[in-house]
Write an enzyme that holds these catalytic residues in place. Structure first.
Site, PDB file in Angstrom:
ATOM      1  N   LYS A 169      52.825  12.540  41.349  1.00  0.00           N
ATOM      2  CA  LYS A 169      52.632  13.152  42.824  1.00  0.00           C
ATOM      3  C   LYS A 169      51.588  11.984  43.404  1.00  0.00           C
ATOM      4  O   LYS A 169      50.431  12.574  43.111  1.00  0.00           O
ATOM      5  CB  LYS A 169      52.301  14.540  42.404  1.00  0.00           C
ATOM      6  CG  LYS A 169      52.698  15.827  43.933  1.00  0.00           C
ATOM      7  CD  LYS A 169      51.437  16.429  43.808  1.00  0.00           C
ATOM      8  CE  LYS A 169      50.874  17.700  44.233  1.00  0.00           C
ATOM      9  NZ  LYS A 169      49.986  16.632  46.413  1.00  0.00           N
ATOM     10  N   GLU A 242      38.695  11.815  37.654  1.00  0.00           N
ATOM     11  CA  GLU A 242      37.796  11.299  38.720  1.00  0.00           C
ATOM     12  C   GLU A 242      37.557  11.308  39.643  1.00  0.00           C
ATOM     13  O   GLU A 242      38.335  10.899  40.721  1.00  0.00           O
ATOM     14  CB  GLU A 242      38.247   9.303  38.423  1.00  0.00           C
ATOM     15  CG  GLU A 242      37.805   7.980  39.458  1.00  0.00           C
ATOM     16  CD  GLU A 242      37.794   7.882  40.950  1.00  0.00           C
ATOM     17  OE1 GLU A 242      36.828   8.635  41.373  1.00  0.00           O
ATOM     18  OE2 GLU A 242      38.562   7.091  41.142  1.00  0.00           O
ATOM     19  N   CYS A 276      35.844   6.660  46.667  1.00  0.00           N
ATOM     20  CA  CYS A 276      34.687   6.809  46.402  1.00  0.00           C
ATOM     21  C   CYS A 276      32.875   7.283  45.516  1.00  0.00           C
ATOM     22  O   CYS A 276      32.687   7.349  45.147  1.00  0.00           O
ATOM     23  CB  CYS A 276      35.433   7.888  45.071  1.00  0.00           C
ATOM     24  SG  CYS A 276      35.989   6.697  44.013  1.00  0.00           S
ATOM     25  N   GLU A 374      29.221  15.205  50.069  1.00  0.00           N
ATOM     26  CA  GLU A 374      29.089  14.081  49.770  1.00  0.00           C
ATOM     27  C   GLU A 374      30.100  14.385  51.344  1.00  0.00           C
ATOM     28  O   GLU A 374      31.546  14.524  51.414  1.00  0.00           O
ATOM     29  CB  GLU A 374      30.428  13.307  48.548  1.00  0.00           C
ATOM     30  CG  GLU A 374      31.433  12.192  48.602  1.00  0.00           C
ATOM     31  CD  GLU A 374      32.937  12.186  48.074  1.00  0.00           C
ATOM     32  OE1 GLU A 374      32.765  11.061  47.331  1.00  0.00           O
ATOM     33  OE2 GLU A 374      32.916  13.349  47.059  1.00  0.00           O
TER      34      GLU A 374
END
Length: 483
Positions: A169, A242, A276, A374
């Site tokens: 997905k 992750e 990331c 972040e």
């Protein structure tokens, strides 16, 4: 409005009764309609993957490698088409979109060059024990919107190479290029081996709860990763997560500022800061602080920000309205902090779409949202330090632990400090770059498990110990005795 995109279910293209709009972040307007998969379509995709699994796991590793290689070459042949669509749905400059596809193919080749072999644990007087790597079954993969092709391709490759089938997905923000991968996959794999369906957030929950899916491989935010893990716990699915990283780079006082400034800038602002493992916190020694800040601001002043098809554009928009609003909220909070200086940028650009000027923030510390959270956008806080050990302590004082770097002209000094970073990947004098033969993942809340390398492949399999005792030789028969 572009239409005609389809899911891949059991080797065939299939639409849905419902659809959702895909927004071009450079304009803020919809440019395509994507089919919105139903729960019934997911059930059929999982059933097809389960049906295909027994035959697929019996194929040899070499057979699977060759099919994946052919798939990769077919993707390469359609690079221009995929890249154009990727720029429209993700926003990155067209050349960067082509590079994303190329890097995904490099990673595919690296995965296929990695060996995952059975291991003999012992073979002695006690017997022989062999550890075998057994495929799990059906992998459920969920990919994010920042680099959709770069993250979909290795999940497909690792799942299939280890003998699993897959249901994938993509993010509803960037579903279309991944649906194209499914279209290509129909021509290269048996029906049911690769299934790709687009849907909203409920679709992801349906996957993580599904009894027919054996493992979830998820890349995305920490908050969503926690929900994935909680949902998968009901069936004890294996998970690889992750997740985000508020990654720090520590720049010591002995660097060549002019040499390192461009590397630091692009490790922070590449893909509009939406990577990331990009630099999200830049710790700079006080002796070179002002000089490095000035060098970064000078680079920012030369960088063209704009729509991905414009000539010379190097930085595109923030990918979606929700993230755009979040970055602007963090900037508004930053401007309220006493003593903090916005050296450049700091605002949205006066044009349609989700554009924010590259922003460098000075004289800021931990305890502010911009440093502690972040941002995942084109904003970089630059933090002053005087003692390297203190910088390490401050860099580690976070719930994140994906990656980090140390910069110094003394490589041995940098290595000593880098080894103290509480991260899954510690770089010395560079930052960014996932290599297909090197395991990648995070410490702390930046994830569970690893992708890439032999260790990553092991996370797509289960270990089975096959134990065989040593059978003592039969005593020799006495002379003249009947056998």
């Amino acid at each position: 409005m572009r239409q005609g995109f389809t899911h891949t279910i059991a080797g065939k293209g299939e639409g849905s009764a419902a659809s959702f709009e895909v927004i071009n972040p450079a304009t803020g307007e919809a440019f395509a309609l994507c089919p919105d998969a139903t729960r019934e379509q997911l059930d059929r995709a999982v059933a097809a993957a389960r049906q295909a699994f027994p035959a697929w796991r019996r194929t040899t590793q070499e057979q699977r490698r060759e099919m994946l290689r052919a798939f990769g070459e077919a993707v390469r042949a359609r690079t221009d088409e995929i890249a154009e669509l990727l720029t429209r749905e993700q926003g990155k400059p067209l050349q960067r979109a082509k590079e994303e596809i190329q890097r995904s193919l490099v990673n595919l080749a690296g995965i296929l060059a990695t060996k995952l072999e059975n291991e003999v644990l012992r073979d002695d007087a006690r017997g022989r024990v062999e550890l075998q790597h057994h495929p799990l079954g059906v992998i459920g993969a969920i990919t994010p919107w920042n680099v959709p092709i770069l993250l979909a391709m290795p999940k497909i490759a690792q799942a299939l190479y280890t003998g699993n089938t897959i249901v994938l997905k993509p993010s509803p923000y960037t579903p279309l290029t991944t649906l194209l991968l499914g279209e290509i996959a129909r021509e290269h794999f048996p029906p049911g081996v690769v299934n790709i369906l687009a849907g909203g957030n409920d679709f992801g929950r349906w996957m993580t709860e599904h009894l027919g899916i054996d493992k979830i491989s998820f890349t995305g935010s920490v908050a969503t990763g926690k929900r994935v893990m909680a949902s998968a716990a009901g069936t004890l699915k294996r998970v690889t997560l992750e997740l985000g990283g508020n990654d720090a780079a520590i720049v010591l006082d002995d660097v060549d500022v002019k040499a390192v400034a461009p590397k630091l800038f692009w490790a922070s602002f590449g893909n509009s800061g939406q990577i990331c493992q990009a630099i999200k916190r830049l710790y700079v020694h006080e002796k070179i602080y002002d000089e490095l800040c000035a060098a970064l601001v000078a680079i920012a002043g030369t960088v063209k920000v704009g729509e991905g098809f414009e000539e010379g554009v190097l930085i595109g928009p923030v990918q979606n309205k929700m993230q755009y609003d979040r970055v602007l909220e963090l900037l508004a909070d930053t401007k309220r902090q006493p003593g903090v200086r916005i050296l450049c940028g700091g605002d949205a650009l006066p044009r349609p779409g989700y554009f924010i000027a590259p922003t460098i923030v000075a004289d800021i510390r931990e305890g502010t949202r911009l440093v502690d959270e972040e941002p995942f956008g084109p904003v970089l806080p630059v933090i002053r330090f005087s003692d390297a050990d203190d910088a390490i302590r401050r860099a580690n004082d976070t719930r994140f632990g994906l990656a980090g770097s140390v910069w110094s002209s003394d490589e041995a000094r940098a290595k000593t400090l880098a080894e103290q970073l509480e991260v899954g990947t510690a770089w010395i004098n560079h930052h960014l770059g996932v290599e297909p033969d090197v395991p990648f993942g995070g410490f702390k809340e930046s994830g569970i498990g690893r992708e890439y390398g032999a260790d990553g492949l092991k996370h797509y399999s289960e270990i089975r110990a096959v134990s065989r005792p040593i059978i003592p030789p039969r005593p020799a028969a006495a002379p003249g005795a009947k056998p």
